[in-house]
Design a protein around this motif. Structure first.
Motif, PDB file in Angstrom:
ATOM      1  N   LEU A 205      40.424  40.620  42.225  1.00  0.00           N
ATOM      2  CA  LEU A 205      41.884  40.682  42.278  1.00  0.00           C
ATOM      3  C   LEU A 205      42.385  41.884  41.482  1.00  0.00           C
ATOM      4  O   LEU A 205      43.355  42.535  41.834  1.00  0.00           O
ATOM      5  CB  LEU A 205      42.441  39.383  41.686  1.00  0.00           C
ATOM      6  N   ASN A 206      41.692  42.182  40.399  1.00  0.00           N
ATOM      7  CA  ASN A 206      42.092  43.305  39.557  1.00  0.00           C
ATOM      8  C   ASN A 206      41.373  44.606  39.929  1.00  0.00           C
ATOM      9  O   ASN A 206      42.008  45.622  40.190  1.00  0.00           O
ATOM     10  CB  ASN A 206      41.804  42.969  38.091  1.00  0.00           C
TER      11      ASN A 206
ATOM     12  N   ASN B 131      37.451  34.891  47.451  1.00  0.00           N
ATOM     13  CA  ASN B 131      38.148  33.695  46.944  1.00  0.00           C
ATOM     14  C   ASN B 131      37.436  32.436  47.435  1.00  0.00           C
ATOM     15  O   ASN B 131      37.095  32.357  48.598  1.00  0.00           O
ATOM     16  CB  ASN B 131      39.592  33.695  47.453  1.00  0.00           C
TER      17      ASN B 131
ATOM     18  N   PHE C 262      45.080  46.483  53.204  1.00  0.00           N
ATOM     19  CA  PHE C 262      45.031  45.023  53.361  1.00  0.00           C
ATOM     20  C   PHE C 262      44.257  44.404  52.199  1.00  0.00           C
ATOM     21  O   PHE C 262      43.321  43.639  52.381  1.00  0.00           O
ATOM     22  CB  PHE C 262      44.408  44.668  54.716  1.00  0.00           C
ATOM     23  N   LEU C 263      44.708  44.786  51.022  1.00  0.00           N
ATOM     24  CA  LEU C 263      43.986  44.382  49.823  1.00  0.00           C
ATOM     25  C   LEU C 263      43.931  42.858  49.670  1.00  0.00           C
ATOM     26  O   LEU C 263      42.925  42.314  49.237  1.00  0.00           O
ATOM     27  CB  LEU C 263      44.648  45.023  48.596  1.00  0.00           C
ATOM     28  N   ASN C 264      45.015  42.182  50.034  1.00  0.00           N
ATOM     29  CA  ASN C 264      45.006  40.719  49.902  1.00  0.00           C
ATOM     30  C   ASN C 264      43.908  40.101  50.763  1.00  0.00           C
ATOM     31  O   ASN C 264      43.234  39.158  50.351  1.00  0.00           O
ATOM     32  CB  ASN C 264      46.364  40.125  50.301  1.00  0.00           C
ATOM     33  N   ASP C 265      43.741  40.635  51.966  1.00  0.00           N
ATOM     34  CA  ASP C 265      42.686  40.116  52.845  1.00  0.00           C
ATOM     35  C   ASP C 265      41.308  40.418  52.257  1.00  0.00           C
ATOM     36  O   ASP C 265      40.405  39.588  52.310  1.00  0.00           O
ATOM     37  CB  ASP C 265      42.807  40.741  54.234  1.00  0.00           C
TER      38      ASP C 265
ATOM     39  N   ASN D  24      40.653  38.214  49.218  1.00  0.00           N
ATOM     40  CA  ASN D  24      40.449  36.815  49.595  1.00  0.00           C
ATOM     41  C   ASN D  24      39.059  36.530  50.147  1.00  0.00           C
ATOM     42  O   ASN D  24      38.650  35.378  50.206  1.00  0.00           O
ATOM     43  CB  ASN D  24      41.520  36.365  50.582  1.00  0.00           C
TER      44      ASN D  24
ATOM     45  N   ASP E 213      36.178  31.510  39.867  1.00  0.00           N
ATOM     46  CA  ASP E 213      37.415  32.131  39.386  1.00  0.00           C
ATOM     47  C   ASP E 213      37.128  33.532  38.870  1.00  0.00           C
ATOM     48  O   ASP E 213      37.892  34.468  39.091  1.00  0.00           O
ATOM     49  CB  ASP E 213      38.012  31.338  38.213  1.00  0.00           C
TER      50      ASP E 213
ATOM     51  N   PHE F 277      36.527  36.029  41.668  1.00  0.00           N
ATOM     52  CA  PHE F 277      37.776  36.277  42.388  1.00  0.00           C
ATOM     53  C   PHE F 277      38.756  37.092  41.537  1.00  0.00           C
ATOM     54  O   PHE F 277      39.351  38.063  41.993  1.00  0.00           O
ATOM     55  CB  PHE F 277      38.394  34.946  42.805  1.00  0.00           C
ATOM     56  N   GLU F 278      38.909  36.703  40.272  1.00  0.00           N
ATOM     57  CA  GLU F 278      39.879  37.402  39.439  1.00  0.00           C
ATOM     58  C   GLU F 278      39.420  38.819  39.101  1.00  0.00           C
ATOM     59  O   GLU F 278      40.237  39.718  38.951  1.00  0.00           O
ATOM     60  CB  GLU F 278      40.181  36.579  38.177  1.00  0.00           C
TER      61      GLU F 278
END
Lengths: 383, 597
Positions: free
Chosen positions: A320-321, A383, A374-377, A380, A313, A316-317
């Motif tokens: 994410l930030n 992740n 494509f930040l989400n990709d 992830n 976590d 990943f977090e």
């Protein structure tokens, strides 16, 4: 596995949970009220909450304060003064630290803003969203475009030289030209900071249940590119996905979130994150969402849940930030802010670089142009 | 033996077979109220959900008739779908009579007609029954006439019942014992037991459901399975009441089970004959055949790590499904998986669903294909189960495809639509017969066309009223070509299809277009092409996505952003990486999803 040699910077977030009217796109913890809200009881509850949480941050200094909502500009300056005094008397604060208050243009008058400034609030974040009355109406805002302009002028007159305007684009039935007009209007009002973000339909909102027709993705993309050129030409530098600031005016409070700093949370529905070197752990916690329940609960019961972050976590977090920042992060920040070894990033990092989403120079990592789009990709992959 | 009645129920899906069976069990006291789970016979979840029977089962009931005698009623449940017609014929072979259940408002359907003909061919007494008689839409007079016109049996004293409310059910039982003859067979002759079905039980091994044609069998006998010549020690015999209940013996005329320590259901195949080692019969019962799969598809685990679990799951399913065949397959696009043979499309769907549901596997299924016969220029004949295995064009002398005879029954209003569909599916009309308001159409058509989307299309052009049954006729030479699908200029073997040359251009275009819809936009443009050999016949492009970013992410609550990203990640898990491109499971079945209506 987690080992803190020092702790990350600590901010303070205070949530004010009431609004005159709940906007259909809003997924924050806000509640409409009739006639009045229990101002004094709420301030008392916040102070009680703060005292209860003090041991978890004992000896640490606060680097920023953000009062968000809801519509915290509904608070009287007296109540705010009480709150700030209570904080100053219990916590060490960075000298001249950033203290932001969120304001709705429909809740502003000159004397109130001057008082806010006088009691020590030094940054305002005004939720404009649009200057177009038709779009404001569709967004369920309680103010007009003219009132929005007037609110910014009053803020300037009241002595706020650090000013953010929140603005949205990709609104229902918004043309590219209208989107750019909104942005130009905002820039012309000479704020120091603009949060220009695309309207997204979040779960648990009215728009989610009854989605409005939004402009085509490709059109929104063109608007975004043109808007970014416009912002750049007027010296607003993008430093985060949706945040643009004049030189030296980046939001310290939000930066701390994005750098995976710590934050103490007070108020109904507020979320906090605290690292501890004694237990070598990072925990997230959140407060009761219902304002009345939050006020009524004993200090220990105000916190409705918490969890310790697992190593996965945390990585990943952090990403994410941190990858939201245009400048990315360096490995040292990663280690000090997560308590983890930078080796843990090697595999996913290499994969991200191979995919052309991340670039490395020495100890520094930042998203590529593709990775930023494509930040989400990209995120992830961690992740 | 005079008091035994062996019967089956022939009915179309939803016409009320299971409800009626439950009612019989209740009246005869087979189960207490508490044990009476609705629709006892369909015991698999999937059977209950889909309202169909996959495995044949039986139940022996004691019925005290109005003549004062107690009859043993052996009800043998039959699979209710065209994919399982051989199993149906074996179940019927075990009976002297059958109840033909017809919905009193919907009338006769093709499936029932086919099974009813099988029953009549086998010499069974068919008792017509109109169900759902209490519904306002019921039209008994019309339906009785339909039964007489279409099936050609006397139906004017058909039983009128409502299985749901119980109306007429006791009268039906009376009719059953008077009209259906008692079994015949010499209990002292050498044993002949027909295998109706067999299934694997984790505790006792294979349970064999049999009808004793002559002779008797009891515990400790040594029995012999005639097709394999293998002997087994009998552990236990008995009947289902419907609970499994041991008896001292099974003798001529009875239906019951045998447990003989078998480990594999292959050892007890449907239709085979069991006799005794000590005193064998000199000839096996007629009609036994090995069931051949007619439809093949590749199945590949999305996660390569799941390959071993997948193999194990298939082996377990195989324990109870002798018609399931599989062999390892390697695809350059999908990695390691299995090519699996099925009896038909429903069988395939059921297997896929069970694998995903009971064994928690994420699978990618490629478009199903029939078995083609290829004669090479060197004179060999190959059985092609996979389009990717088709030899180079210059090595092919002839490709032959399986041809079926389709029997379609429909209200006359839809004849035009259905004929157009059959022509589009390369059908050749053999017969058309008006019977009352119904029309019976007989067509020959390639099985490959049926496998594609014939069922769905037939339902849609007839608003669900047409019903359909088929049987395999022969292999026949046809002008067939392989259409390859290329993604970003690379051939994806798992997407290749064999298509009739006349349709290849159109279908190639449709597949490329459908793929464009099914592959989500990604970071880059994706080129999709359909090709025959080196000749590109169609192309389409999935335009690149502009961005995939969460606009707003302020401090506090990261849980929602997490959820969004977790969801995206999960979505990706169900896609297969091919080069830079992620292909969703759906896209591998694009050829089935082409909507040409």
């Amino acid at each position: 596995m987690i080992e803190f040699t020092s702790l990350p910077p600590l901010s303070l977030y205070i949530h004010f949970p009431w609004c005159i009217h709940k906007c259909p796109y809003c997924d924050f913890n806000s509640h409409e009220f009739n006639n009045h809200f229990p101002e004094q009881n709420y301030i008392n509850a916040l102070i009680q909450d703060l005292e209860y949480q003090l041991p978890s941050i004992w000896g640490r200094r606060i680097i920023s304060l953000f009062i968000g909502g809801g519509t915290p500009s509904l608070l009287s300056s007296r109540a705010l003064d009480d709150l700030l005094s209570a904080i100053r008397s219990r916590l060490t604060c960075l000298p001249n630290m950033e203290i932001t208050l969120e304001a709705n243009p429909g809740t502003v008058d000159q004397s109130k803003f001057s008082e806010f400034r006088a009691i020590g609030i030094n940054r305002l974040s005004i939720g404009i969203q649009s200057f177009n009355d038709l779009h404001l109406k569709k967004l369920g805002r309680i103010h007009s475009g003219r009132e929005a302009i007037s609110a910014v002028e009053i803020a300037h007159k009241s002595g706020f030289d650090n000013l953010n305007l929140d603005l949205m684009f990709g609104l229902p039935e918004q043309s590219q030209q209208q989107g750019l007009n909104d942005l130009t209007n905002a820039i012309d009002l000479e704020p120091t900071h603009i949060s220009w973000y695309q309207l997204t339909i979040e779960p648990n909102t009215f728009f989610y249940k009854q989605p409005p027709a939004l402009p085509d993705d490709d059109d929104i993309w063109v608007l975004q590119q043109q808007g970014q050129l416009l912002l750049q030409a007027r010296d607003f530098m993008q430093y985060e996905i949706s945040a643009y600031a004049k030189k030296n005016n980046q939001c310290q409070h939000n930066l701390n979130y994005w750098q995976f700093g710590d934050y103490l949370a007070l108020g109904a529905g507020a979320h906090g994150k605290i690292s501890r070197s004694d237990t070598n752990s990072i925990s997230r916690y959140w407060q009761l969402r219902q304002p009345e329940a939050y006020i009524a609960a004993s200090p220990a019961e105000k916190i409705s849940g918490q969890n310790l972050l697992e190593t996965n976590d945390i990585i990943f977090e952090f990403m994410l930030n941190a990858l939201r920042l245009k400048q990315g992060f360096n490995l040292q920040t990663f280690e000090t802010h997560t308590g983890l070894s930078a080796d843990m990033l090697t595999d996913a990092g290499r994969q991200a670089i191979e995919k052309g989403l991340l670039e490395q120079s020495g100890n520094h990592f930042k998203p590529t142009e593709l990775g930023y789009r494509f930040l989400n990709d990209l995120v992830n992959l961690f992740n | 033996m005079q008091n035994i009645r062996n019967f089956s129920i022939i009915a179309h899906i939803d016409h009320g077979k299971s409800t009626l069976a439950d009612r019989f069990i209740q009246i005869c006291g087979g189960l207490t109220e508490r044990e009476m789970e609705s629709q006892v016979l369909d015991s698999m979840d999937i059977e209950r959900e889909r309202g169909i029977t996959i495995k044949a089962q039986s139940v022996s009931l004691q019925y005290k008739a109005r003549d004062g005698r107690v009859y043993q009623l052996n009800m043998i449940d039959t699979p209710g779908h065209v994919d399982f017609s051989y199993e149906v014929s074996r179940s019927l072979e075990a009976c002297e009579g059958a109840l033909l259940i017809v919905d009193a408002s919907q009338g006769v359907e093709a499936q029932s007609v086919a099974n009813c003909y099988t029953a009549l061919d086998l010499g069974l007494e068919v008792v017509p029954v109109l169900n759902k008689i209490d519904l306002p839409a019921a039209e008994p007079a019309r339906v009785i006439k339909e039964i007489e016109d279409i099936i050609g049996i006397e139906a004017k004293d058909a039983c009128l019942v409502s299985a749901k409310s119980g109306i007429g059910v006791e009268d039906l039982l009376e009719q059953l014992v008077t009209r259906i003859p008692a079994p015949e067979g010499d209990a002292d002759a050498p044993l002949q037991a027909l295998i109706i079905d067999s299934w694997f039980d984790a505790y006792v091994g294979v349970i064999i459901l049999v009808r004793i044609k002559q002779g008797r069998i009891r515990k400790s006998n040594k029995m012999l399975v005639m097709s394999t010549g293998r002997g087994y020690h009998v552990d236990n015999v008995g009947v289902f009441t419907p609970k499994r209940t041991e008896t001292s013996e099974l003798s001529a005329g009875q239906v019951g089970y045998i447990i003989a320590g078998m480990k594999e259901i292959d050892s007890a195949r449907v239709g085979d004959t069991i006799t005794l080692v000590d005193r064998p019969t000199d000839k096996a019962l007629p009609g036994f055949k090995e069931v051949q799969p007619r439809v093949f598809a590749g199945m590949f685990p999305v996660e390569t790590d799941d390959y071993d679990n997948f193999r194990e799951a298939l082996s377990k399913l195989r324990l109870n499904d002798a018609s399931l065949q599989f062999e390892p397959e390697t695809s350059s696009a999908l990695g390691f998986g299995f090519r699996i043979g099925f009896l038909g499309m429903l069988h395939m769907e059921i297997v896929q669903e069970r694998l995903e549901r009971e064994y928690d596997l994420d699978l990618i299924t490629t478009a199903p294909t029939v078995v083609y016969e290829v004669e090479t220029t060197r004179g060999e004949v190959l059985q092609i189960h996979n389009p990717a295995d088709l030899p180079e064009v210059n090595l092919i002398e002839e490709i032959r495809e399986p041809i079926i005879q389709a029997n379609i029954l429909l209200p006359q209003d839809y004849v035009g639509n259905v004929i157009s569909l059959c022509i589009e599916k390369r059908g050749v009309q053999l017969n058309m017969q008006y019977m009352g308001t119904q029309v019976a159409l007989t067509y020959e058509m390639p099985l490959s066309e049926v496998v594609l989307d014939f069922f769905d299309r037939l339902k849609s052009v007839s608003r669900g009223y047409a019903s359909f049954d088929y049987e395999l006729k022969r292999f026949q030479a046809a002008n067939l070509v392989k259409v390859d699908i290329l993604i970003n200029n690379e051939k994806v073997d798992a997407l290749a299809v064999i298509i009739h040359a006349d349709q290849s251009q159109r279908r190639g275009r449709e597949i490329a277009e459908k793929m464009r819809e099914l592959i989500p936009r990604q970071m880059f443009d994706i080129a999709i092409q359909a090709a025959i050999g080196r000749n590109i016949i169609a192309r389409s492009t999935v335009k690149a996505l502009r961005k995939n970013v969460t606009a707003k992410c302020y401090g506090g609550d990261v849980s929602r952003k997490r959820k969004l990203l977790d969801k995206q990640k999960k979505g990706k898990k169900r896609m297969k990486q091919f080069g830079k491109v992620e292909i969703p499971q759906d896209a591998f079945l694009a050829v089935l999803k082409v909507d040409n209506s």
